[in-house]
Design a protein around this motif. Structure first.
Motif, PDB file in Angstrom:
ATOM      1  N   LYS A 146       0.304  49.035  -7.065  1.00  0.00           N
ATOM      2  CA  LYS A 146      -0.693  48.111  -7.591  1.00  0.00           C
ATOM      3  C   LYS A 146      -1.387  47.314  -6.491  1.00  0.00           C
ATOM      4  O   LYS A 146      -2.630  47.168  -6.513  1.00  0.00           O
ATOM      5  N   PRO A 147      -0.649  46.775  -5.490  1.00  0.00           N
ATOM      6  CA  PRO A 147      -1.348  46.072  -4.394  1.00  0.00           C
ATOM      7  C   PRO A 147      -2.333  46.978  -3.654  1.00  0.00           C
ATOM      8  O   PRO A 147      -3.395  46.512  -3.202  1.00  0.00           O
ATOM      9  N   LEU A 148      -2.002  48.267  -3.521  1.00  0.00           N
ATOM     10  CA  LEU A 148      -2.917  49.205  -2.869  1.00  0.00           C
ATOM     11  C   LEU A 148      -4.174  49.407  -3.711  1.00  0.00           C
ATOM     12  O   LEU A 148      -5.289  49.504  -3.170  1.00  0.00           O
ATOM     13  N   LEU A 149      -4.009  49.465  -5.044  1.00  0.00           N
ATOM     14  CA  LEU A 149      -5.164  49.622  -5.924  1.00  0.00           C
ATOM     15  C   LEU A 149      -6.050  48.376  -5.880  1.00  0.00           C
ATOM     16  O   LEU A 149      -7.289  48.486  -5.926  1.00  0.00           O
ATOM     17  N   LEU A 150      -5.435  47.216  -5.773  1.00  0.00           N
ATOM     18  CA  LEU A 150      -6.218  45.978  -5.649  1.00  0.00           C
ATOM     19  C   LEU A 150      -7.029  45.976  -4.357  1.00  0.00           C
ATOM     20  O   LEU A 150      -8.198  45.558  -4.328  1.00  0.00           O
ATOM     21  N   LEU A 205     -13.578  49.857  -1.356  1.00  0.00           N
ATOM     22  CA  LEU A 205     -13.401  51.288  -1.619  1.00  0.00           C
ATOM     23  C   LEU A 205     -13.302  52.119  -0.343  1.00  0.00           C
ATOM     24  O   LEU A 205     -12.863  53.276  -0.384  1.00  0.00           O
ATOM     25  N   THR A 206     -13.693  51.561   0.777  1.00  0.00           N
ATOM     26  CA  THR A 206     -13.639  52.300   2.049  1.00  0.00           C
ATOM     27  C   THR A 206     -12.309  52.079   2.781  1.00  0.00           C
ATOM     28  O   THR A 206     -12.166  52.491   3.932  1.00  0.00           O
ATOM     29  N   ASP A 207     -11.335  51.432   2.113  1.00  0.00           N
ATOM     30  CA  ASP A 207     -10.014  51.205   2.714  1.00  0.00           C
ATOM     31  C   ASP A 207      -9.248  52.529   2.701  1.00  0.00           C
ATOM     32  O   ASP A 207      -8.482  52.838   1.785  1.00  0.00           O
ATOM     33  N   THR A 208      -9.471  53.337   3.732  1.00  0.00           N
ATOM     34  CA  THR A 208      -8.881  54.682   3.763  1.00  0.00           C
ATOM     35  C   THR A 208      -7.356  54.656   3.855  1.00  0.00           C
ATOM     36  O   THR A 208      -6.684  55.554   3.349  1.00  0.00           O
ATOM     37  N   SER A 209      -6.819  53.632   4.495  1.00  0.00           N
ATOM     38  CA  SER A 209      -5.364  53.533   4.614  1.00  0.00           C
ATOM     39  C   SER A 209      -4.710  53.412   3.240  1.00  0.00           C
ATOM     40  O   SER A 209      -3.750  54.125   2.923  1.00  0.00           O
ATOM     41  N   ASN A 236      -5.258  56.788   1.211  1.00  0.00           N
ATOM     42  CA  ASN A 236      -4.381  57.878   1.650  1.00  0.00           C
ATOM     43  C   ASN A 236      -2.936  57.635   1.222  1.00  0.00           C
ATOM     44  O   ASN A 236      -2.204  58.577   0.903  1.00  0.00           O
ATOM     45  N   HIS A 237      -2.528  56.364   1.235  1.00  0.00           N
ATOM     46  CA  HIS A 237      -1.158  56.026   0.828  1.00  0.00           C
ATOM     47  C   HIS A 237      -0.943  56.382  -0.648  1.00  0.00           C
ATOM     48  O   HIS A 237       0.066  56.998  -1.012  1.00  0.00           O
ATOM     49  N   VAL A 238      -1.912  56.014  -1.489  1.00  0.00           N
ATOM     50  CA  VAL A 238      -1.811  56.323  -2.924  1.00  0.00           C
ATOM     51  C   VAL A 238      -1.810  57.838  -3.143  1.00  0.00           C
ATOM     52  O   VAL A 238      -0.998  58.374  -3.905  1.00  0.00           O
ATOM     53  N   ARG A 239      -2.701  58.546  -2.486  1.00  0.00           N
ATOM     54  CA  ARG A 239      -2.788  60.002  -2.662  1.00  0.00           C
ATOM     55  C   ARG A 239      -1.497  60.696  -2.220  1.00  0.00           C
ATOM     56  O   ARG A 239      -1.047  61.670  -2.852  1.00  0.00           O
TER      57      ARG A 239
END
Length: 477
Positions: free
Chosen positions: A318-322, A328-332, A335-338
């Motif tokens: 959830k913190p990564l989704l926030l 939206l350009t937060d690639t880190s 990639n972590h979610v994917r």
């Protein structure tokens, strides 16, 4: 690797080695059966020089039908097994750590999956395992596989083989209902046709068995039995007892020239359910040649370590989704979610964590009705996660969004995501076909995505897609 006498006792009933049944299995199609979970329970009691020691084992036996085919021209099914939540512990009258070390050693070795082939008459024709495993662990796994053996021909006598011998089994049957049979199997020493032997001392063995096996609608419900093995010949006086955890008995009649084991085993069905990740894992295991599974095991171990590290850094996504919602350009973060979704799709979620796909769905519900540009972009990103994850629930959510989203641009973007679903479900193909026929404003994008799906599907589904598109184009031009 050297093994203590404790581990030898641990598999006393199974350790008498017989070579694999000769024959070749040829898979012809995949299975559609559920995964079934069984509970296996066993207990080992050893008496040596007046010292009592015990080993107890409980494990979940997770079976999945991997494929159907033939074994030496007989119809056969290959099942794969994972042993999970294994607990092995020891008890001793005297202080010592040998059995404790044995328990840890055996638990680690039993982690590696294995498969067995059951022919249409109920016999276990072969057990397939990592070729680097020591014979003690192999025979323990063979013993578990043997618990699935039945006699579907329902003859009074049948020639059978297991880890101890080739023998004539005596059967009687009860049929409580339609497609429901309880088999009572007995074997004693005079029915032994060929015994396993200790290759160094060639000690003959005596065997007595009494087993009960219950099948209902082709699924094993339970298997239990008592087995006594006596190995005669020169050796040290020993007393062994192997049995289930509900009772403990002792056999004190061993002579100085024999080794005996007496025991019971139990295997009982807990539930059957659908779990695609288990089926995928077993298919991956058998993609390698038989008895050569090391590469898969190493890959799975790598996946486990990678997932553990990912979840250590992000116990919840959830913190990564926030972070992504704000940027939206937060690639880190993306990639972590994917990476977590990719590994969960292969091997299931890490125990004790909320599945990432659940958190994606929850977050999607928060932005589903918003028309703001920021929420719309986040919604499209979440659907891209669903298409990459690829589960049937993700596919249904994506299709529902395509059918209900009113914004033309967003709907076209979601339609493109269909092309990236790696294993589209046949039910989803039907929905796409109906949508192509009934829709005007999304037809071109749907046709492109529908056609792109063919590259990752079976020849039959590829033919279905091509035939549908050809017919649709002919009817609309």
């Amino acid at each position: 690797m050297a093994f203590s006498r404790g581990l030898v006792s641990f598999i006393a009933v199974f350790i008498l080695y017989r070579r694999e049944t000769e024959g070749k299995y040829i898979a012809t199609e995949t299975c559609s059966e559920d995964t079934c979970l069984y509970l296996y329970s066993a207990n080992v009691v050893q008496m040596m020089g007046g010292t009592e020691s015990q080993l107890h084992v409980n494990t979940d036996v997770k079976t999945v039908c991997e494929s159907v085919g033939t074994f030496d021209e007989l119809k056969a099914t290959r099942y794969c097994i994972d042993l999970e939540k294994t607990t092995i512990y020891s008890q001793q009258q005297l202080v010592g750590d040998e059995l404790e070390n044995t328990a840890k050693q055996a638990k680690e070795l039993l982690k590696e999956p294995f498969c067995f082939i059951q022919t249409s008459d109920g016999k276990i024709a072969s057990v397939q395992h990592n070729h680097n495993e020591v014979i003690s662990v192999v025979n323990m796994k063979k013993g578990i596989a043997a618990a699935f053996q039945g006699n579907f021909k329902q003859t009074a006598e049948e020639v059978e083989e297991d880890t101890q011998s080739k023998h004539v089994s005596q059967y009687r049957y009860e049929t409580p209902g339609e497609d429901h049979v309880i088999m009572y199997r007995t074997v004693d020493s005079e029915n032994i046709m060929q015994s396993a032997v200790n290759e160094e001392n060639e000690k003959p063995i005596g065997i007595q068995k009494s087993e009960v096996v219950e099948y209902k609608k082709g699924v094993l419900q339970s298997s239990s039995g008592t087995v006594k093995v006596t190995v005669s010949g020169p050796g040290q006086t020993e007393q062994l007892s192997y049995q289930s955890s509900d009772s403990v008995t002792y056999d004190e009649s061993f002579g100085s020239n024999e080794l005996s084991g007496t025991g019971k085993y139990t295997l009982k069905l807990q539930k059957c359910y659908k779990k695609a990740s288990v089926a995928k894992r077993s298919v991956n295991i058998l993609a390698l040649k038989e008895n050569d599974l090391r590469a898969t095991f190493e890959k799975e171990e790598h996946d486990k370590l990678e997932m553990a590290q990912l979840r250590k850094e992000a116990p919840s996504i959830k913190p990564l989704l926030l972070r992504l919602h704000n940027n939206l350009t937060d690639t880190s973060a993306g990639n972590h979610v994917r990476s977590i979704l990719r590994l969960e799709a292969k091997n299931g979620p890490l125990p004790g964590t909320v599945p990432a796909i659940t958190e994606v769905m929850d977050y999607l519900s928060l932005v589903s009705n918003s028309s703001s540009e920021k929420d719309t972009e986040m919604r499209v990103l979440l659907y891209s996660f669903l298409s990459a994850e690829g589960s049937i629930d993700s596919q249904k959510a994506l299709m529902n969004a395509i059918q209900t989203t009113k914004d033309q641009k967003e709907r076209n973007t979601l339609t493109v995501q269909l092309a990236f679903v790696a294993n589209i479900h046949p039910d989803m193909l039907s929905q796409i076909e109906n949508l192509i026929v009934s829709s005007n404003d999304t037809t071109d994008a749907l046709i492109l995505s529908y056609g792109a799906l063919a590259s990752s599907l079976s020849p039959d589904l590829q033919h279905r897609i091509v035939s549908f598109l050809v017919n649709h184009i002919n009817q609309t031009t």
